[in-house]
Design an enzyme around this catalytic site. Structure first.
Site, PDB file in Angstrom:
ATOM      1  N   TYR A 109      17.680   0.548   6.197  1.00 52.65           N
ATOM      2  CA  TYR A 109      17.158   1.153   4.966  1.00 52.65           C
ATOM      3  C   TYR A 109      16.179   0.213   4.260  1.00 52.65           C
ATOM      4  O   TYR A 109      15.101   0.637   3.841  1.00 52.65           O
ATOM      5  CB  TYR A 109      18.328   1.511   4.042  1.00 52.65           C
ATOM      6  CG  TYR A 109      17.908   2.165   2.742  1.00 52.65           C
ATOM      7  CD1 TYR A 109      17.250   3.393   2.736  1.00 52.65           C
ATOM      8  CD2 TYR A 109      18.186   1.568   1.513  1.00 52.65           C
ATOM      9  CE1 TYR A 109      16.864   3.997   1.539  1.00 52.65           C
ATOM     10  CE2 TYR A 109      17.819   2.163   0.315  1.00 52.65           C
ATOM     11  CZ  TYR A 109      17.154   3.383   0.342  1.00 52.65           C
ATOM     12  OH  TYR A 109      16.783   3.976  -0.840  1.00 52.65           O
ATOM     13  N   SER A 114      12.334   1.720  -3.683  1.00 51.01           N
ATOM     14  CA  SER A 114      13.670   1.243  -4.050  1.00 51.01           C
ATOM     15  C   SER A 114      13.580  -0.260  -4.277  1.00 51.01           C
ATOM     16  O   SER A 114      12.652  -0.906  -3.771  1.00 51.01           O
ATOM     17  CB  SER A 114      14.649   1.519  -2.902  1.00 51.01           C
ATOM     18  OG  SER A 114      15.883   0.857  -3.118  1.00 51.01           O
TER      19      SER A 114
HETATM   20  P1  NAP Z   1      19.990  12.580  -2.601  1.00 45.48           P
HETATM   21  O1  NAP Z   1      20.668  13.191  -3.758  1.00 45.48           O
HETATM   22  O2  NAP Z   1      20.726  12.466  -1.309  1.00 45.48           O
HETATM   23  O3  NAP Z   1      18.608  13.342  -2.360  1.00 45.48           O
HETATM   24  C1  NAP Z   1      17.842  13.162  -1.208  1.00 45.48           C
HETATM   25  C2  NAP Z   1      16.867  14.317  -1.092  1.00 45.48           C
HETATM   26  O4  NAP Z   1      16.002  14.081   0.035  1.00 45.48           O
HETATM   27  C3  NAP Z   1      17.549  15.642  -0.878  1.00 45.48           C
HETATM   28  O5  NAP Z   1      16.909  16.616  -1.673  1.00 45.48           O
HETATM   29  C4  NAP Z   1      17.317  15.935   0.596  1.00 45.48           C
HETATM   30  O6  NAP Z   1      17.173  17.338   0.773  1.00 45.48           O
HETATM   31  C5  NAP Z   1      15.966  15.266   0.804  1.00 45.48           C
HETATM   32  N1  NAP Z   1      15.680  14.930   2.193  1.00 45.48           N
HETATM   33  C6  NAP Z   1      16.294  14.022   2.983  1.00 45.48           C
HETATM   34  N2  NAP Z   1      15.758  14.036   4.216  1.00 45.48           N
HETATM   35  C7  NAP Z   1      14.764  14.978   4.186  1.00 45.48           C
HETATM   36  C8  NAP Z   1      13.854  15.477   5.140  1.00 45.48           C
HETATM   37  N3  NAP Z   1      13.840  15.020   6.407  1.00 45.48           N
HETATM   38  N4  NAP Z   1      12.960  16.435   4.773  1.00 45.48           N
HETATM   39  C9  NAP Z   1      12.971  16.910   3.500  1.00 45.48           C
HETATM   40  N5  NAP Z   1      13.824  16.493   2.559  1.00 45.48           N
HETATM   41  C10 NAP Z   1      14.713  15.537   2.901  1.00 45.48           C
HETATM   42  O7  NAP Z   1      19.531  11.077  -2.937  1.00 45.48           O
HETATM   43  P2  NAP Z   1      18.553  10.477  -4.068  1.00 45.48           P
HETATM   44  O8  NAP Z   1      19.229   9.272  -4.582  1.00 45.48           O
HETATM   45  O9  NAP Z   1      18.125  11.518  -5.022  1.00 45.48           O
HETATM   46  O10 NAP Z   1      17.339   9.995  -3.157  1.00 45.48           O
HETATM   47  C11 NAP Z   1      16.002  10.328  -3.430  1.00 45.48           C
HETATM   48  C12 NAP Z   1      15.101   9.143  -3.079  1.00 45.48           C
HETATM   49  O11 NAP Z   1      15.426   8.048  -3.932  1.00 45.48           O
HETATM   50  C13 NAP Z   1      15.251   8.623  -1.650  1.00 45.48           C
HETATM   51  O12 NAP Z   1      13.982   8.282  -1.132  1.00 45.48           O
HETATM   52  C14 NAP Z   1      16.090   7.367  -1.839  1.00 45.48           C
HETATM   53  O13 NAP Z   1      15.889   6.433  -0.798  1.00 45.48           O
HETATM   54  C15 NAP Z   1      15.575   6.876  -3.169  1.00 45.48           C
HETATM   55  N6  NAP Z   1      16.430   5.945  -3.890  1.00 45.48           N
HETATM   56  C16 NAP Z   1      17.691   6.280  -4.247  1.00 45.48           C
HETATM   57  C17 NAP Z   1      18.479   5.346  -4.931  1.00 45.48           C
HETATM   58  C18 NAP Z   1      19.903   5.644  -5.341  1.00 45.48           C
HETATM   59  O14 NAP Z   1      20.641   4.696  -5.697  1.00 45.48           O
HETATM   60  N7  NAP Z   1      20.346   6.887  -5.344  1.00 45.48           N
HETATM   61  C19 NAP Z   1      17.956   4.097  -5.252  1.00 45.48           C
HETATM   62  C20 NAP Z   1      16.659   3.797  -4.878  1.00 45.48           C
HETATM   63  C21 NAP Z   1      15.898   4.731  -4.215  1.00 45.48           C
HETATM   64  P3  NAP Z   1      17.699  18.210   2.021  1.00 45.48           P
HETATM   65  O15 NAP Z   1      18.916  17.526   2.575  1.00 45.48           O
HETATM   66  O16 NAP Z   1      17.972  19.544   1.405  1.00 45.48           O
HETATM   67  O17 NAP Z   1      16.547  18.233   2.968  1.00 45.48           O
END
Ligand code: NAP
Length: 246
Positions: A146, A133
């Site tokens: 975070y 990120s």
């Molecule tokens: P999201 O829609 O909330 O997706 C998060 C995913 O991670 C879900 O599929 C969730 O699945 C899974 N997850 C969380 N904890 C887990 C665990 N303990 N074991 C297995 N799976 C787990 O959010 P997203 O934005 O797509 O996030 C994906 C990645 O991108 C993360 O690493 C986040 O930090 C990063 N990111 C996001 C943003 C943003 O603005 N959205 C920006 C920079 C980086 P389950 O709940 O089904 O397990």
């Protein structure tokens, strides 16, 4: 082109992970999807001809049983599972939230990398893609749990390149800015109104924008390592500087 190659995507039940699993399948990979919400995972896997396997990256035993269900050769591991919890200042930080963030974003990524290293090596062109990120090199008030976790991801990506030098292993870190997913809904414990304000009157990235970058990085020739890709919306200059209309 990439037919028969195997990709593993953690956190593939929503957001960036789901979009990445779909994009890698469209690029010809056989995709293994992992997450805790198996019902959602199964529906996505059925749609793309992939394989859904229960996975909690915060649980070493779950990572182990997930890994044993995979084929002997894995070409790509996308360490995407993770996210943020809460927005409390450091002086009031919540231990359970910080522990959970380090468990999924940091230890989970390390557990998956350790568990799949042999299979990645066996492919002859292993590639680990860590979803970091801009929080991995920027900070903002209330975000320390975070941002500290994502700074750790950055340190791990760089360390892997040192430790794997001379092995047929690539390491890419993709660092997104604001992407509209379930990220804020999770951060604010299901408070949809608060989560929607994060994306109000601005134009965030989509999960597909990040999936595009994963596919581009993983489909370069084996001698090309894309170290880091930073992707922000045009409406974002820094983690805490977002342009909003009106
Ligand atoms: P999201 O829609 O909330 O997706 C998060 C995913 O991670 C879900 O599929 C969730 O699945 C899974 N997850 C969380 N904890 C887990 C665990 N303990 N074991 C297995 N799976 C787990 O959010 P997203 O934005 O797509 O996030 C994906 C990645 O991108 C993360 O690493 C986040 O930090 C990063 N990111 C996001 C943003 C943003 O603005 N959205 C920006 C920079 C980086 P389950 O709940 O089904 O397990």
């Amino acid at each position: 082109m990439t037919t028969h190659k195997v990709a593993v995507v953690t956190g593939a039940s929503s957001g960036i992970g789901e979009a990445t699993a779909r994009a890698l399948a469209a690029a010809g990979y056989t995709v293994y999807l992992g997450a805790r919400r198996l019902d959602r995972l199964r529906a996505i896997a059925a749609d793309i001809g992939g394989h859904a396997l229960a996975l909690d990256v915060a649980d070493a035993a779950s990572v182990q049983s997930f890994a044993t269900a995979l084929p002997a050769h894995v070409h790509v591991l996308v360490n995407n599972a993770g996210g943020a919890l809460g927005l409390a200042p450091v002086a009031e930080f919540d231990e359970a939230q910080w522990l959970a963030m380090f468990q999924s974003n940091v230890l989970g990524l390390a557990r998956m990398t350790r568990a799949l290293h042999g299979r990645l090596l066996a492919s002859g062109d292993g590639h680990v893609v860590n979803i970091g990120s801009i929080a991995g090199f920027e900070t903002y008030s209330g975000g320390a749990g975070y941002t500290a976790a994502k700074h750790a991801v950055r340190a791990i990506s760089e360390t892997l390149r040192l430790e794997w030098l001379g092995q047929p292993m690539r390491v890419t870190e993709i660092d997104p800015g604001l992407v509209e997913t379930e990220f804020s809904l999770v951060r604010f414990a299901g408070d949809a109104e608060r989560a929607s304000k994060v994306y109000a009157a601005t134009r965030p990235l989509t999960a597909g924008d990040i999936a595009d970058a994963v596919v581009w990085a993983t489909t370069r020739p084996a001698h090309v390592n894309v170290d880091q890709i930073v992707i922000r919306p045009t409406d974002q200059a820094r983690a805490d500087k977002v342009f909003r209309r009106g």
